[in-house]
Design an enzyme around this catalytic site. Structure first.
Site, PDB file in Angstrom:
ATOM      1  N   GLU A  47       0.849  -1.189   0.000  1.00 60.99           N
ATOM      2  CA  GLU A  47       0.000   0.000   0.000  1.00 60.99           C
ATOM      3  C   GLU A  47       0.888   1.244   0.000  1.00 60.99           C
ATOM      4  OE1 GLU A  47      -1.515   0.771   3.906  1.00 60.99           O
ATOM      5  OE2 GLU A  47      -3.296   1.819   3.155  1.00 60.99           O
ATOM      6  N   ASN A 107      -7.092   5.977  -1.792  1.00 63.01           N
ATOM      7  CA  ASN A 107      -5.960   5.115  -1.452  1.00 63.01           C
ATOM      8  C   ASN A 107      -6.107   3.904  -2.366  1.00 63.01           C
ATOM      9  OD1 ASN A 107      -4.094   3.370  -0.358  1.00 63.01           O
ATOM     10  ND2 ASN A 107      -4.613   3.872   1.782  1.00 63.01           N
ATOM     11  N   LYS A 124      -9.452   1.746  -1.907  1.00 60.61           N
ATOM     12  CA  LYS A 124      -9.660   1.235  -0.546  1.00 60.61           C
ATOM     13  C   LYS A 124     -11.014   1.653   0.023  1.00 60.61           C
ATOM     14  CE  LYS A 124      -7.119   1.198   3.881  1.00 60.61           C
ATOM     15  NZ  LYS A 124      -5.872   1.696   4.524  1.00 60.61           N
ATOM     16  N   GLU A 143      -6.340   8.742   7.675  1.00 57.62           N
ATOM     17  CA  GLU A 143      -6.775   8.358   6.319  1.00 57.62           C
ATOM     18  C   GLU A 143      -8.156   8.918   5.995  1.00 57.62           C
ATOM     19  OE1 GLU A 143      -4.985   3.944   6.492  1.00 57.62           O
ATOM     20  OE2 GLU A 143      -5.867   4.491   4.564  1.00 57.62           O
ATOM     21  N   CYS A 169      -4.761  -2.915   3.047  1.00 55.63           N
ATOM     22  CA  CYS A 169      -4.523  -2.733   4.464  1.00 55.63           C
ATOM     23  C   CYS A 169      -5.704  -3.003   5.396  1.00 55.63           C
ATOM     24  CB  CYS A 169      -3.938  -1.345   4.709  1.00 55.63           C
ATOM     25  SG  CYS A 169      -2.931  -1.354   6.190  1.00 55.63           S
ATOM     26  N   ASN A 194       0.369  -0.973   5.332  1.00 55.28           N
ATOM     27  CA  ASN A 194       1.277  -0.181   6.174  1.00 55.28           C
ATOM     28  C   ASN A 194       0.679  -0.264   7.573  1.00 55.28           C
ATOM     29  OD1 ASN A 194       3.030   2.227   4.442  1.00 55.28           O
ATOM     30  ND2 ASN A 194       1.482   1.094   3.351  1.00 55.28           N
TER      31      ASN A 194
HETATM   32  N1  ING Z   1      -3.304   0.609   8.705  1.00 53.90           N
HETATM   33  C1  ING Z   1      -3.618  -0.155   9.785  1.00 53.90           C
HETATM   34  C2  ING Z   1      -4.169  -1.541   9.459  1.00 53.90           C
HETATM   35  O1  ING Z   1      -3.319  -2.428   9.395  1.00 53.90           O
HETATM   36  C3  ING Z   1      -4.318  -0.305  12.021  1.00 53.90           C
HETATM   37  C4  ING Z   1      -4.467   0.527  10.809  1.00 53.90           C
HETATM   38  C5  ING Z   1      -3.078  -0.397  12.646  1.00 53.90           C
HETATM   39  C6  ING Z   1      -5.399  -1.027  12.484  1.00 53.90           C
HETATM   40  C7  ING Z   1      -2.914  -1.232  13.768  1.00 53.90           C
HETATM   41  C8  ING Z   1      -5.232  -1.859  13.611  1.00 53.90           C
HETATM   42  C9  ING Z   1      -4.000  -1.960  14.271  1.00 53.90           C
HETATM   43  O2  ING Z   1      -5.366  -1.752   9.334  1.00 53.90           O
HETATM   44  C10 ING Z   1      -3.919   0.918   7.522  1.00 53.90           C
HETATM   45  N2  ING Z   1      -3.207   1.673   6.683  1.00 53.90           N
HETATM   46  O3  ING Z   1      -5.074   0.566   7.249  1.00 53.90           O
END
Ligand code: ING
Length: 261
Positions: A47, A107, A124, A143, A169, A194
């Site tokens: 991503e 995204n 996304k 986001e 993600c 990420n």
């Molecule tokens: N990032 C994270 C994901 O993996 C997150 C947000 C981080 C959720 C840690 C839960 C725990 O879903 C993205 N970019 O969506």
């Protein structure tokens, strides 16, 4: 009659604020060549692979925000990646921030066929985090502030001899993401991510980060009888540690390959 496609999960190290698109494209081309030398026909990148994960910062100036977005795909700075992939006859998935001609911010990820043509685009749906500045948080996750949810929902395309879908993600944490693709007959789901090691809204979950990462992708694969390839942008980006754990998961739910960081 079995059908085969050789897929590489191209885990990317951190991209820092000062890294230019050209710097990153050079790294992506190196990874693509490595994968090709191992026989890969499709290389999956993470991503937002072209920039640092900028939604960790609170910005108010739209011109500054838009600097993180691509107005064309491929554009002048990404065309070398498309050209080299087509020369090697390798397809790829690339996650990036998309700014459309009519001003929409997504995204996004593109699936590029072995001839360099864009076969599919996904935007996304699940945008995590918050849309206002919350200064008390150790890290921001904005986001919702910078992107709109993808209007097309979860879609598949015929490519590489089968039915392919993409998620991005946070999508991977929700069962409907895989199910929507599964009901369209998906056979391979490509997911870039990420993921910060520390998730401020739920700090007690930090110790479960790697477990949750694989739990959701293995479940999605098994419950929908599909392959899943999950690919991280990993390492310390601008002082924020991000998990790795890229992996290739069979329809049985088994991890048949994974990155060791
Ligand atoms: N990032 C994270 C994901 O993996 C997150 C947000 C981080 C959720 C840690 C839960 C725990 O879903 C993205 N970019 O969506």
């Amino acid at each position: 009659m079995p059908r085969y496609v050789t897929v590489a999960a191209a885990q990317l190290g951190p991209v820092q604020r000062e890294h230019s698109r050209a710097d990153v494209v050079e790294r992506l081309i190196h990874l693509l060549r490595d994968a090709h030398s191992l026989g890969a026909e499709l290389v999956v990148f993470p991503e937002l692979a072209l920039t640092t994960f900028f939604p960790r910062w609170y910005m108010t100036d739209q011109a500054e925000i838009d600097l993180w977005f691509e107005r064309e795909m491929p554009g002048p700075e990404t065309k070398p990646l498309f050209d080299e992939a087509a020369r090697l006859c390798v397809g790829f998935v690339l996650g990036y921030a998309e700014l459309t001609e009519d001003g929409h911010h997504y995204n996004s990820a593109v699936l590029v066929d072995r001839d360099g043509r864009i076969a599919h685009r996904y935007r996304k749906v699940h945008l995590p985090g918050h849309d206002e500045h919350e200064p008390w948080r150790a890290f921001q996750h904005l986001e919702k502030r910078y992107f709109e949810p993808g209007p097309e929902g979860f879609t598949v395309t015929r490519a590489f001899g089968g039915i392919v879908g993409m998620l991005i993600c946070n999508d991977r944490r929700w069962p409907e993401s895989y199910r929507s693709l599964g009901l369209q007959g998906v056979e391979l789901v490509c997911i870039g991510y990420n993921t910060p090691v520390h998730n401020p809204p739920a700090p007690d979950h930090d110790r479960l980060g790697d477990f949750h990462n694989h739990l959701v992708m293995q479940s999605g694969a098994y419950q929908n009888g599909t392959w899943v390839v999950g690919v991280a942008k990993a390492g310390d980006e601008e002082g924020v540690p991000m998990i790795g754990g890229s992996c290739i998961i069979a329809p049985t739910g088994e991890k048949i390959g994974r990155a060791h960081v």
